[in-house]
Design an enzyme around this catalytic site. Structure first.
Site, PDB file in Angstrom:
ATOM      1  N   TYR A  51       0.834  -1.214   0.000  1.00  0.00           N
ATOM      2  CA  TYR A  51       0.000   0.000   0.000  1.00  0.00           C
ATOM      3  C   TYR A  51       0.867   1.262   0.000  1.00  0.00           C
ATOM      4  CZ  TYR A  51      -3.513  -3.354   1.788  1.00  0.00           C
ATOM      5  OH  TYR A  51      -4.329  -4.436   1.992  1.00  0.00           O
ATOM      6  N   LYS A  76       2.042  -6.767   5.621  1.00  0.00           N
ATOM      7  CA  LYS A  76       1.959  -7.938   4.727  1.00  0.00           C
ATOM      8  C   LYS A  76       3.179  -8.040   3.822  1.00  0.00           C
ATOM      9  CE  LYS A  76      -3.033  -7.152   4.656  1.00  0.00           C
ATOM     10  NZ  LYS A  76      -3.350  -5.745   4.480  1.00  0.00           N
ATOM     11  N   HIS A 107       0.679 -11.802   1.655  1.00  0.00           N
ATOM     12  CA  HIS A 107      -0.404 -11.015   1.053  1.00  0.00           C
ATOM     13  C   HIS A 107      -1.221 -11.845   0.052  1.00  0.00           C
ATOM     14  CE1 HIS A 107      -1.334  -6.496   0.299  1.00  0.00           C
ATOM     15  NE2 HIS A 107      -2.405  -7.217   0.060  1.00  0.00           N
TER      16      HIS A 107
HETATM   17  P1  NDP Z   1     -14.053  -1.102   2.431  1.00  0.00           P
HETATM   18  O1  NDP Z   1     -15.110  -2.119   2.179  1.00  0.00           O
HETATM   19  O2  NDP Z   1     -13.530  -0.905   3.804  1.00  0.00           O
HETATM   20  O3  NDP Z   1     -14.615   0.272   1.831  1.00  0.00           O
HETATM   21  C1  NDP Z   1     -13.861   1.443   1.820  1.00  0.00           C
HETATM   22  C2  NDP Z   1     -14.687   2.515   1.095  1.00  0.00           C
HETATM   23  O4  NDP Z   1     -15.881   2.773   1.828  1.00  0.00           O
HETATM   24  C3  NDP Z   1     -13.963   3.825   0.967  1.00  0.00           C
HETATM   25  O5  NDP Z   1     -14.364   4.374  -0.269  1.00  0.00           O
HETATM   26  C4  NDP Z   1     -14.507   4.647   2.140  1.00  0.00           C
HETATM   27  O6  NDP Z   1     -14.464   6.015   1.835  1.00  0.00           O
HETATM   28  C5  NDP Z   1     -15.939   4.154   2.188  1.00  0.00           C
HETATM   29  N1  NDP Z   1     -16.561   4.183   3.531  1.00  0.00           N
HETATM   30  C6  NDP Z   1     -16.023   3.734   4.687  1.00  0.00           C
HETATM   31  N2  NDP Z   1     -16.894   3.851   5.689  1.00  0.00           N
HETATM   32  C7  NDP Z   1     -18.023   4.401   5.178  1.00  0.00           C
HETATM   33  C8  NDP Z   1     -19.272   4.778   5.736  1.00  0.00           C
HETATM   34  N3  NDP Z   1     -19.539   4.605   7.035  1.00  0.00           N
HETATM   35  N4  NDP Z   1     -20.209   5.311   4.898  1.00  0.00           N
HETATM   36  C9  NDP Z   1     -19.948   5.492   3.587  1.00  0.00           C
HETATM   37  N5  NDP Z   1     -18.775   5.143   3.007  1.00  0.00           N
HETATM   38  C10 NDP Z   1     -17.816   4.600   3.793  1.00  0.00           C
HETATM   39  O7  NDP Z   1     -12.881  -1.429   1.396  1.00  0.00           O
HETATM   40  P2  NDP Z   1     -11.355  -1.824   1.320  1.00  0.00           P
HETATM   41  O8  NDP Z   1     -11.207  -2.544   0.027  1.00  0.00           O
HETATM   42  O9  NDP Z   1     -10.501  -0.665   1.587  1.00  0.00           O
HETATM   43  O10 NDP Z   1     -11.130  -2.929   2.459  1.00  0.00           O
HETATM   44  C11 NDP Z   1     -10.811  -2.612   3.785  1.00  0.00           C
HETATM   45  C12 NDP Z   1      -9.364  -2.914   4.139  1.00  0.00           C
HETATM   46  O11 NDP Z   1      -9.060  -4.306   3.979  1.00  0.00           O
HETATM   47  C13 NDP Z   1      -8.334  -2.246   3.215  1.00  0.00           C
HETATM   48  O12 NDP Z   1      -8.231  -0.877   3.425  1.00  0.00           O
HETATM   49  C14 NDP Z   1      -7.104  -3.057   3.534  1.00  0.00           C
HETATM   50  O13 NDP Z   1      -6.554  -2.667   4.774  1.00  0.00           O
HETATM   51  C15 NDP Z   1      -7.704  -4.466   3.592  1.00  0.00           C
HETATM   52  N6  NDP Z   1      -7.642  -5.154   2.272  1.00  0.00           N
HETATM   53  C16 NDP Z   1      -6.836  -6.268   2.148  1.00  0.00           C
HETATM   54  C17 NDP Z   1      -6.721  -6.937   0.958  1.00  0.00           C
HETATM   55  C18 NDP Z   1      -5.838  -8.143   0.864  1.00  0.00           C
HETATM   56  O14 NDP Z   1      -5.553  -8.604  -0.259  1.00  0.00           O
HETATM   57  N7  NDP Z   1      -5.394  -8.691   1.980  1.00  0.00           N
HETATM   58  C19 NDP Z   1      -7.451  -6.508  -0.251  1.00  0.00           C
HETATM   59  C20 NDP Z   1      -8.343  -5.379  -0.025  1.00  0.00           C
HETATM   60  C21 NDP Z   1      -8.416  -4.750   1.195  1.00  0.00           C
HETATM   61  P3  NDP Z   1     -13.563   7.114   2.635  1.00  0.00           P
HETATM   62  O15 NDP Z   1     -12.241   6.484   2.970  1.00  0.00           O
HETATM   63  O16 NDP Z   1     -13.432   8.203   1.627  1.00  0.00           O
HETATM   64  O17 NDP Z   1     -14.351   7.515   3.841  1.00  0.00           O
END
Ligand code: NDP
Length: 310
Positions: A51, A76, A107
């Site tokens: 990241y 990771k 990862h």
């Molecule tokens: P999420 O499902 O956590 O969604 C994130 C999105 O939702 C962002 O656009 C955020 O916007 C928005 N959001 C968050 N809270 C709210 C709310 N209460 N109301 C409205 N919108 C909201 O997605 P991720 O894919 O980021 O997954 C979470 C985490 O998991 C990642 O950040 C990472 O740490 C991990 N991950 C790990 C992976 C792997 O391969 N191991 C792959 C993908 C993710 P904003 O930030 O603008 O508020």
């Protein structure tokens, strides 16, 4: 309000809610982490070398003023680093400015060519991912185990591993059973069978993209909206509370202070309100025609491996 912990298979405790940090823009993560830890009560941050934000995460933690020992940090191992795990760990430790990681994950169960045409996503001349198909992930794992023995990591786990990968390529060869498997788990991709398998092996499931990732598309789901209305909560609280209620470690990402706060407090409120009947209703949503992945890696398709989590 404190977030409950659960125990990993080596006794280390992990908070059930962690702040996700993927796709946070430059100069956003440090403030988000600081706010989450100092103002809201998060004690678990999920980051990754890939990241590119470990330095900012470390900065946010230091700015919060909360002692390092009270915070659970996950990072990771990236796919091009499988042959030099300890050096990768040392780099993450230096980036974060910490002497140890609480959890370190492989990862992806894929080794990409470290000498390829790109340090992160090397490709072959035909455009396919430059995967070293003869590499054994159990050899990566042995190096991760060595880092635990050296005290650089408290627990190790995997990410994006299917039951097939775990059973055929990893579990028969490990000294330390993975503490977690971090996967895309949410209302539309609940992975009931895999979650059950993981729990039977003492591996804690972690849910990434619990809101459907970028733009949080799951917030529009009708079942989540109806339950939110019933309990005077937000749909996000229901989506996250649904997972936390099942002892799935859940990692909502946000860089928006109000959302960082509601994702923590609202989720704990939802956990206290959701009934077994509500959970059963949510469990049935995906099977009723809504099954969907948001993160299926496009680079999983061109590998020709039959090992992606189903
Ligand atoms: P999420 O499902 O956590 O969604 C994130 C999105 O939702 C962002 O656009 C955020 O916007 C928005 N959001 C968050 N809270 C709210 C709310 N209460 N109301 C409205 N919108 C909201 O997605 P991720 O894919 O980021 O997954 C979470 C985490 O998991 C990642 O950040 C990472 O740490 C991990 N991950 C790990 C992976 C792997 O391969 N191991 C792959 C993908 C993710 P904003 O930030 O603008 O508020």
């Amino acid at each position: 309000m404190a977030c409950p912990n659960i125990k990993l298979n080596n006794g280390v405790e992990i908070p059930l809610i962690g702040l996700g940090t993927w796709q946070s823009g430059p100069n956003e993560v440090a403030s988000a982490v600081e706010y989450a830890v100092k103002e809201v009560g998060y004690r678990h941050i999920d980051c990754a070398w890939a990241y590119g934000n470990e330095k900012e995460v470390g900065e946010g933690i230091r700015r919060s003023g909360v002692p390092r020992s009270e915070i659970f940090i996950t990072s990771k191992l990236w796919c091009t680093h499988h042959q030099r795990v300890e050096a990768a760990v040392d780099e993450s430790l230096a980036n974060l400015g910490t002497g140890y990681l609480d959890l370190y994950l492989m990862h992806w169960p894929i080794h990409l060519n470290p000498n390829g045409n790109d340090p992160k996503f090397p490709k072959r001349p035909d455009g396919t991912r430059d995967v070293l198909t003869d590499w054994k992930i159990s050899d990566t794992w042995k190096q991760m185990e060595a880092c635990v023995k050296k005290g650089k990591i408290r627990a190790i786990g995997v990410s994006n591993c299917s039951q097939k990968v775990l059973e055929e390529q990893l579990l028969p060869f490990v000294e330390m059973v993975p503490a977690v498997d971090q996967l895309e788990i949410h209302l539309y991709n609940p992975q009931h069978k895999l979650v059950e398998f993981l729990k039977s092996k003492g591996i804690v499931p972690q849910a990434y993209s619990p809101l459907g990732s970028t733009g949080s598309p799951l917030l529009g789901d009708e079942t989540a909206a109806a339950l939110a209305k019933k309990y005077e909560l937000q749909p996000a609280d229901i989506l996250l509370g649904y997972l936390v209620s099942k002892d799935i470690v859940t990692l909502p990402k946000s860089v928006t202070p109000a959302r960082i706060e509601s994702n923590f407090k609202g989720t704990l409120a939802a956990v206290s309100k959701l009934t077994k009947g509500d959970i059963a209703q949510l469990d049935a949503v995906a099977a009723a025609g809504k099954q969907k992945r948001f993160i299926t890696p496009p680079w999983g398709v061109d590998l020709g491996f039959d090992n992606w989590p189903q």
